[in-house]
Each structure stands twice: as structure tokens, then as C-alpha cells.
Motif scaffolding. Structure first.
Motif, short mmCIF file in Angstrom:
data_model
loop_
_atom_site.label_atom_id
_atom_site.label_comp_id
_atom_site.label_asym_id
_atom_site.label_seq_id
_atom_site.Cartn_x
_atom_site.Cartn_y
_atom_site.Cartn_z
N GLY A 1 -0.57 1.11 -7.96
CA GLY A 1 -1.01 2.41 -7.47
C GLY A 1 -0.95 3.48 -8.53
O GLY A 1 -1.90 4.25 -8.72
N PHE B 1 0.83 -1.20 0.00
CA PHE B 1 0.00 0.00 0.00
C PHE B 1 0.87 1.26 0.00
O PHE B 1 0.58 2.22 -0.73
CB PHE B 1 -0.93 -0.01 1.23
N ILE C 1 -5.08 5.33 0.35
CA ILE C 1 -4.32 4.09 0.22
C ILE C 1 -3.32 3.93 1.37
O ILE C 1 -3.17 2.86 1.95
CB ILE C 1 -3.60 4.06 -1.14
N GLY D 1 1.21 4.61 -2.81
CA GLY D 1 1.12 6.03 -2.48
C GLY D 1 2.38 6.79 -2.84
O GLY D 1 2.32 7.90 -3.37
#
Length: 464
Positions: A395, A261, A430, A265
Motif C-alpha cells: 500500500g 487491504f 483500498i 490504508g
């Protein structure tokens, strides 16, 4: 090992600012230009698991010493490229070298500093160089492109590879050969093919939308190959590429999920802030690079704080604080305006987000390799690097789609700004997901200096 990681991380961003000049100089098409980035991401992300396993089988230092010349020579050849195919091929070979280097260097770091205060300090230095490489890549790329020519975004790797190779001779030699069963060739083929297709499908979403038949087919095949890989790893009588039992270690599983995650980002921050500076505020490449300097300094400050607090505070708690700061910085980025400025819209969130990132990286990497037996340290390192690379690809592709949807067919600065702001706001959400993972999955371990040495099976008390 820190120089190696800086170089690998730098190469993920140093080319970006030079893309317009590369297109003009070599005659790339709009679609073809994206492969200057994709070729590196594809081979790097697709081969990381295999690189980690090879490092375990044949020696971490040996593989690092092999990967450095490959990376350096590919950079040299790429700088002399005279047509698009030459540069794309050189970038692909760079990715092969990086896939060998990254897990081998991290495994060596893990083995050299197994526990205690020195481990905290070592991972702090490593994480500072890792994240600073990405931030300084934009700065260095901008300066080199404007004042020396795009070729130097490739040539810059050559002296770094030479320095790293010279320093690598000082690294203690690998220990006794790790146990070697029959290599899991089928698992290696399935993992490499599956990871490569997954990265390939994701990075092409800028050309083929997520719902297109091309993307859906590619991702479906990738998932099937990775599913077959998991089945083979579970049933094979050979030495598996990754022992699935690693995921029963909460530290390993939680840290990899956190990095997945956080990587998404981080990639969006570098990408969209760079676009905002150049396309909305009209800043030139060199000045845009200089304006990333506070971000790089903030990462170093965060890494120093991670070392200081890492001697007293559980890694999980540092990740939570760092993740909240990072998400806050990204949410602040989401408030950018079309008539904004660097000092009013970029400087503040850059400092907050970068300190948060600096706080996160060292504890996450330390947890991801905690309780792992020495003969699996390369595999664990390759898994972590692969997770981060996939997180960044997913992402950036997802947020890029969201930004494009928000901008639509409008060609105004306000439209571009709206797209970038939305992407950064989603990036904040996120990263908050990463914080929730840290809260729910990671064990409440003691501070590193209180952690016991691994036992006979390689497990660290309190971390399994």
C-alpha cells in the motif's frame, strides 16, 4: 503480550520522525537512509511465517522469551551506532526479533483466551496496544528526536523489552509439546526467500519504479518462489510450514484478506499525514508527534467500543462498520489543502479514521485465529502478521508512487499537498475494498459469547 505488540508496532513508526537527524548525524546518503526503514521491514516481513512455525514446534512462550532479548539488545546496539552500516544491521536484527515475537505473542493470546467474553476483552486490549503503538510511535519519536536526540528512538525499546521479559515470566507455561513431524526445511527456505524478495522489491519502488527491470525481475522471482512454496506445501510428506487447508476456513481467509487491504490504508495514513504536517504546514517534529495524539486516543476508543459491541454483535458486522468509518476518515483526509490547518484538515478525520481502525483490529485478529487447532496457532498468527506487513508495504509503495506522479517535478506546497491528498483518497478506496471482502467472504457468525468451544479437530461451529 500487549506490551510486546505495542513495542513491535511502535518500532514501525518511531524512527520515521528522526530520519532527518539520523541522516545528518551518521552521514547517510538519500538512498541509504531508506534502509533504516527497509532493513526492519525486510527481515520482519520475510521471517514471520517461519517465526510462527518455529513457535508451534518449540513453544510459543519459549520463542517469545528468546525474541525479547534479541530485540532489546539490537535496539541498544543501534542507539550506539556511529556509522550507517551499524544502524542498518541493528534494524535488521530488530526485525528478526520482531518476527519471533509477534506470532508467538498472538498465539499465546489465542491459546489463553480461546472463546467467550474474555477473548473479546483480551483481543480488544491487544488491538488497542497494537494500533496505539503505531500512533504513539510518531508522538514519541518526535519528542525524543527534538529533546533527547535520535539515539533515543532506539534506546526507548530497551526498557519496554525488559518490562515485557519480566511480565512474560508470569505467563502460564506452554502446554504439552505439539506434534512434531519432520520439519519442512525446503518450504521454510522458499517461503522466507519469497517473502523477503517480495518485501524487498516493493520497498525499493521509491528508487526503482514499478515498471523498471530491477523491480519486475525481483517481484517475478518472488512470485515464482512463493508459487514453488505453495506446491511444496501441497505435496510434502513433512510437517508443512503452513497447512493450505487453513485457507478453506472462511474466517481465516476472509480476515487475512481484510487485514491485507486495511494494512495498506493504515500505513498510508501515518506516512502521508506526517509528511503533510511537517512539509506542507511546516510543523516541527515534536509538535507533529503531539498532533497524532487524537489519533492514538481514537484507536483506544474504537477498541473499547469493539469490546462492548463484540459481546453482542457478530465480528463481521463490526468490521463492516469500522471499515466504513476508516474509509470515511481517509476520504476526509483527501480534502487537505496547502493553506490548511491541524484543526481544520487533520483533527476531524483523525478521530473518525482512528475509531474505525480501533473497531476493526480485534474482530479481524479473532476471526483470523478462529477454528485453528492449537498446534497451528503460531502459523496462523504468523500468517496474519505477514499479511498485514505485506499489505502495508504494498500500500505504501503504491500510494507513494501515485503521490509522486501527481506532484511531479513541481516543488511548491500546492504540488506536495496534491500528491498527499491523492494518496489518502486512494487509501479510502483500498479500505472500502476491505469492507467488500468482509461482506462477501466472512461468515455471518454469532456473537463471540455464543460461540461454542472448539471441537476435537479444533473447529468452531459456525466458523468453518
Amino acid at each position: 503480550m500487549a506490551v510486546v505488540q505495542f513495542m513491535v508496532s511502535l518500532d514501525l513508526s518511531v524512527v520515521n520522525v528522526g530520519l532527518p537527524e539520523i541522516r545528518t548525524s551518521l552521514g547517510f546518503s538519500e538512498v541509504g537512509l531508506t534502509w533504516v526503514i527497509h532493513a526492519y521491514a525486510l527481515t520482519f516481513g520475510g521471517l514471520l511465517l517461519l517465526g510462527g512455525k518455529i513457535a508451534d514446534l518449540f513453544g510459543h512462550k519459549r520463542l517469545m522469551m528468546l525474541g525479547l532479548p534479541v530485540f532489546g539488545l539490537a535496539s541498544l546496539v543501534g542507539g550506539f551506532a556511529t556509522e550507517p552500516g551499524h544502524l542498518v544491521a541493528a534494524r535488521a536484527v530488530q526485525g528478526v526479533g520482531a518476527a519471533a515475537l509477534a506470532p508467538a505473542a498472538l498465539a499465546l493470546l489465542t491459546a489463553t483466551f480461546p472463546s467467550g467474553k474474555e477473548r473479546v476483552k483480551a483481543f480488544g486490549v491487544w488491538s488497542a496496544m497494537n494500533a496505539a503503538g503505531g500512533a504513539f510511535g510518531v508522538l514519541i519519536g518526535g519528542l525524543l528526536t527534538e529533546y533527547a536526540g535520535w539515539e533515543w528512538v532506539m534506546f526507548v525499546n530497551v526498557p519496554m523489552a525488559a518490562v515485557a521479559l519480566a511480565l512474560a515470566w508470569r505467563v502460564a507455561p506452554d502446554g504439552p509439546s505439539t506434534r512434531r513431524g519432520r520439519p519442512d526445511v525446503l518450504g521454510a527456505v522458499l517461503a522466507t526467500a519469497g517473502m523477503s524478495l517480495l518485501v524487498f522489491g516493493v520497498v525499493r519502488t521509491d528508487q526503482h519504479p514499478w515498471t523498471s527491470s530491477q523491480t519486475l525481475t525481483t517481484l517475478t522471482v518472488a512470485v515464482l518462489l512463493l508459487g514453488a512454496f505453495v506446491y511444496v506445501e501441497k505435496t510434502t510428506s513433512r510437517d508443512p510450514l503452513i497447512r493450505l487447508g487453513l485457507f478453506t476456513n472462511r474466517s481465516v481467509a476472509g480476515a487475512n484478506a481484510f487485514i491485507l487491504f486495511l494494512g495498506g490504508g493504515m500505513a498510508s495514513a501515518f506516512y502521508f499525514v506526517s509528511l503533510y504536517l511537517q512539509r506542507v504546514l511546516g510543523t516541527g517534529p515534536a509538535k507533529s508527534g503531539l498532533e497524532f495524539l487524537p489519533f492514538a486516543i481514537g484507536v483506544i476508543i474504537g477498541s473499547v467500543l469493539a469490546i462492548k459491541f463484540g459481546l453482542k454483535v457478530a465480528p463481521r458486522n463490526i468490521l463492516i462498520v469500522g471499515g466504513v468509518l476508516t474509509a470515511a476518515g481517509f476520504a476526509w483526509f483527501g480534502m487537505i489543502s496547502a493553506d490548511g490547518s491541524f484543526t481544520g484538515d487533520i483533527l476531524g478525520p483523525s478521530i473518525i479514521a482512528s475509531i474505525g481502525i480501533g473497531l476493526c483490529l480485534a474482530p479481524a485478529v479473532s476471526l483470523a485465529t478462529a477454528g485453528v487447532e492449537p498446534h497451528e496457532s503460531g502459523a496462523a498468527s504468523g500468517l496474519l502478521n505477514s499479511t498485514r506487513q505485506i499489505g502495508a508495504a504494498l500500500g505504501l509503495a503504491a500510494l507513494g508512487t501515485a503521490a509522486n506522479e501527481r506532484t511531479g517535478d513541481r516543488v511548491t506546497l500546492e504540488a506536495l499537498n496534491d500528491g498527499y491528498a491523492l494518496a489518502m483518497t486512494i487509501g479510502a478506496v483500498i479500505v472500502l475494498g476491505a469492507v467488500l471482502i468482509a461482506l462477501a467472504v466472512l461468515p455471518r457468525t454469532a456473537a463471540p459469547e455464543a460461540v461454542a468451544e472448539p471441537d476435537a479437530r479444533g473447529a468452531v461451529p459456525g466458523r468453518d
